[in-house]
Write a protein that holds these residues in place. Structure first.
Motif, mmCIF file in Angstrom:
data_model
loop_
_atom_site.group_PDB
_atom_site.id
_atom_site.type_symbol
_atom_site.label_atom_id
_atom_site.label_comp_id
_atom_site.label_asym_id
_atom_site.label_seq_id
_atom_site.Cartn_x
_atom_site.Cartn_y
_atom_site.Cartn_z
ATOM 1 N N PHE A 118 -12.655 28.822 -25.959
ATOM 2 C CA PHE A 118 -12.257 30.153 -25.490
ATOM 3 C C PHE A 118 -11.047 30.586 -26.314
ATOM 4 C CE2 PHE A 118 -10.243 33.368 -22.827
ATOM 5 C CZ PHE A 118 -11.340 34.123 -22.449
ATOM 6 N N ALA A 119 -11.256 31.597 -27.149
ATOM 7 C CA ALA A 119 -10.212 32.052 -28.069
ATOM 8 C C ALA A 119 -9.314 33.064 -27.375
ATOM 9 C CB ALA A 119 -10.840 32.672 -29.313
ATOM 10 N N THR A 120 -8.016 32.882 -27.517
ATOM 11 C CA THR A 120 -7.042 33.770 -26.889
ATOM 12 C C THR A 120 -6.061 34.271 -27.942
ATOM 13 O OG1 THR A 120 -7.208 32.476 -24.848
ATOM 14 C CG2 THR A 120 -5.363 33.983 -25.026
ATOM 15 N N TYR A 125 -11.739 41.360 -23.188
ATOM 16 C CA TYR A 125 -12.450 40.089 -23.199
ATOM 17 C C TYR A 125 -13.898 40.278 -23.653
ATOM 18 C CZ TYR A 125 -14.327 41.594 -18.652
ATOM 19 O OH TYR A 125 -14.948 42.294 -17.644
ATOM 20 N N GLU A 133 -15.172 37.743 -33.852
ATOM 21 C CA GLU A 133 -14.718 36.523 -33.181
ATOM 22 C C GLU A 133 -15.231 35.285 -33.922
ATOM 23 O OE1 GLU A 133 -12.620 37.144 -31.023
ATOM 24 O OE2 GLU A 133 -13.088 39.202 -30.465
ATOM 25 N N SER A 137 -14.444 30.609 -29.947
ATOM 26 C CA SER A 137 -14.905 31.736 -29.132
ATOM 27 C C SER A 137 -16.349 31.622 -28.663
ATOM 28 C CB SER A 137 -14.732 33.046 -29.908
ATOM 29 O OG SER A 137 -15.586 33.098 -31.035
ATOM 30 N N SER A 152 -13.687 35.122 -25.515
ATOM 31 C CA SER A 152 -12.379 35.382 -26.101
ATOM 32 C C SER A 152 -11.657 36.422 -25.262
ATOM 33 C CB SER A 152 -12.511 35.880 -27.548
ATOM 34 O OG SER A 152 -13.139 37.154 -27.579
#
Length: 672
Positions: free
Chosen positions: A91-93, A127, A136, A140, A144
């Motif tokens: 999960f890309a932040t 998101y 992304e 991800s 994301s």
């Protein structure tokens, strides 16, 4: 009622505080979104929520659960779409264009620490879920979130908070005009002991300084951020230790675990839009350090000194992202063509694992220097073929290069890899305020650089170890619908599937890469936001997932820790005189803890309350009550072997980190 980004509105030159806002226009993605599982959460909505920790802002992403399995200064643990995401893998932040996930991190690949986030400064959280978007890349596959910060707030904000367990928080922020732009500043000081028998003594400082001109679409900004934190942690504990009365529910088996961390960043953003298209660019620099002491098995490895270990990380990193979108028309078909280039380099001066006792180093398991670089070129075409049909076709090419210098010469070396990832989507509608989406895409996640050059087991150099593939393929598809069946009711439904070629993860606790098996996850999500009246908003998100290893083995095919059911619901009330309030409910369902499903976690159901009073147009009081019904539930549960001091051999057991009991906090906020 329109809201300022930080929850205030201006009226006749006077600043007012509005606690609850109706759905912001920023959140309306009809005619814009490329998938049903894409969305936006506005800062106005976020300002209504009681947040125990900053990262809980991400729980507004439907189906995402935020927990903690150690001290609050450590990165949170995340769950989404059949994943135990650990501290952020898959999960890309991003915060203001800066990636938060740290690759090849001492504690876990993709480590995502959001303790530097000041919720009052959040403008939007955009998101996306699934590998369907060309923009992304790494981390991800599950999704994301891109957190944008405000450029201005109304007036000067001052906030003081007090609560149980030694909780104290102060915040001052403002954005005066300066030289044709805005100088945004914020300073936060925080302390908390929590309910733990060994006080957490978590102390943190956050600072933000930003200068900007223009808007997000046409303007630029330069932002500096600084965060430091220090804490003592109560790690997860075994059920048998509590059952035998050795420790209490909030007790610890090692009172010297904890850590300290620091991050300082500088970033710049620029954007320009006109009739021909839009351009954007951002660049960032990061200086980061972490020292983390943990003990999850107590006296299993070392019956004399105990199993405490230290992980440290010292790095400097930088990156950029450039993109240009042009508008065109070809034979009556409207086109948007985007071309982007992004890159990143992490220079990790030291990433190490050490055996310790009472924070004193006993021996070095491994210590490495890592240079990790990546670059990606991506493109996307959106075509509106008819008033009711859009297509989205994209692709990205990623290239990674690793150079590892190890304290064990055999584990050093170089590696590189590349992948091409095509994306495809169709959007039908709108028909009667309804759109249908079909999406498919290939993605990937990277592996820890140390695993790509691994030859021997760091704990036992005589034992050979296998290298891992640097980049691992993911493949996903989704069908969904977005609709407004009634005025004020926005609803989305999505059915999705995601395959991973392997769930290889670097295990920072052991210094090795642990191979896993190919997997498949499937599920359905239903998200709702309803504004039945100007003074009332309601939301309800339901998520169900099925996660399995795709190869049949006698050990079983369940994925330990994989989330299956999540429910989030809330009510918010405002504009009924001076009183305002919010009620939040979150359900985190039981999960398999071993592959054959013979051991499962318990469920967790939590309710939080905010009750507030507007003293005048500038000042308000808010009372937050977390875990309103004082439920004895857990943030996290694992099943593995550990050994207590009084035990002759290791014992397999459920290990848990409890949710904090009923916690009350009072916040006074004023603007001047």
């Amino acid at each position: 009622m329109a809201a300022g980004a930080a929850g205030g509105v201006e009226n006749s030159g006077e600043t007012t505080l509005s606690a609850i806002q109706v759905r912001s226009s920023k959140e309306d993605l009809s005619g814009v979104a490329g998938a049903a599982s894409e969305g936006v959460v506005s800062g106005e909505r976020l300002s209504t929520l009681p947040l125990l920790r900053p990262a809980e802002a991400l729980e507004q992403v439907p189906g995402l659960i935020v927990t903690q399995h150690a001290g609050d200064g450590k990165a949170n643990q995340y769950f989404l779409r059949g994943f135990n995401l650990d501290h952020g893998t898959d999960f890309a932040t991003y915060v203001d264009g800066m990636p938060v996930n740290l690759p090849t991190h001492a504690h876990g690949h993709g480590y995502t620490d959001l303790n530097f986030l000041i919720p009052e400064l959040v403008d939007t959280i955009r998101y996306r879920k699934g590998p369907y978007f060309a923009e992304e890349g790494d981390f991800s596959s599950a999704g994301s979130a891109r957190i944008g910060l405000v450029r201005r707030i109304d007036g000067t904000l001052a906030s003081l908070g007090w609560g149980q367990g030694g909780y104290a928080r102060s915040l001052v922020a403002g954005s005066p005009e300066l030289a044709g732009g805005r100088l945004l500043y914020a300073l936060e000081a925080y302390h908390n002991n929590g309910p733990w028998q060994v006080p957490e003594n978590y102390r943190k400082w956050n600072g933000v300084l930003r200068y900007s001109q223009g808007s997000e679409a046409n303007g630029w900004s330069v932002t500096g951020m600084s965060y430091s934190g220090r804490w003592t942690s109560t790690d997860q504990i075994p059920e048998r230790a509590v059952g035998e009365g050795l420790i209490g529910r909030y007790g610890s088996l090692d009172d010297s675990t904890g850590g300290s961390t620091r991050r300082t960043s500088l970033s710049a953003q620029w954007a320009q839009s006109d009739a021909a298209g839009r351009s954007r660019a951002n660049a960032w620099l990061l200086d980061y350090s972490l020292d983390l002491w943990s003990n999850f098995t107590y006296y299993d490895r070392d019956p004399v000194n105990g199993d405490q270990f230290r992980q440290d990380d010292r790095r400097r990193a930088g990156g950029f992202d450039l993109a240009r979108t042009t508008y065109a028309r070809l034979g009556g078909v409207e086109l948007e063509n985007t071309l982007g280039l992004t890159g990143r380099h992490d220079r990790i001066g030291r990433v190490g694992l050490y055996y310790t006792a009472d924070r004193e180093t006993l021996s070095t398991v491994r210590q490495d220097r890592v240079e990790q670089s990546s670059v990606a070129l991506y493109g996307e075409n959106q075509a509106r073929w008819t008033p009711w049909l859009r297509s989205i076709v994209g692709a990205r090419i990623d290239y990674y290069r690793f150079h590892v210098g190890s304290s064990l010469a055999e584990n050093g070396g170089r590696a590189s890899d590349s992948l091409a990832s095509p994306k495809f989507g169709l959007v039908f509608g709108p028909w009667r305020r309804t759109e249908l989406y079909v999406n498919y895409g290939l993605g990937f996640h990277s592996n820890d650089a140390r695993g790509t050059t691994l030859r021997v087991n760091p704990e036992n150099p005589a034992e050979p170890a296998s290298r891992v593939t640097p980049l691992v393929r993911s493949r996903g598809g989704e069908v969904g619908v977005r609709s407004e069946p009634l005025a004020g009711w926005n609803t989305t439904v999505s059915l999705w599937q995601l395959d991973l070629a392997s769930e290889l993860l670097f295990v920072g606790d052991a210094g090795t890469t642990e191979p896993s098996r190919p997997s498949r996850r499937q599920g359905v999500e239903w998200a709702n936001f309803f504004t039945p009246a100007s003074w009332l908003t309601a939301d309800l998100d339901l998520s169900w997932s099925r996660a399995r290893f795709r190869d049949d083995q006698p050990i079983g095919n369940r994925i330990p820790g994989a989330i299956e059911t999540a429910v989030s619901a809330g009510l918010a009330v405002d504009n009924l005189g001076p009183w305002f309030g919010a009620l939040r409910f979150r359900y985190f369902g039981p999960r398999p803890l071993v592959e054959d499903n013979s051991v499962r976690s318990s469920a967790s159901a939590l309710t939080s309350l905010r009750l507030g009073y507007k003293v005048d147009r500038r000042t308000r009081l808010a009372l937050d009550v977390f875990n309103l019904f004082d439920r004895k539930v857990n943030d996290i549960e694992y099943y593995y072997a550990s050994r207590l001091r009084n035990e002759a051999a290791s014992v397999e057991d459920v290990h848990f980190h409890p949710v904090e009991g009923r916690t009350v906090r009072l916040t006074l906020t004023t603007r001047f």
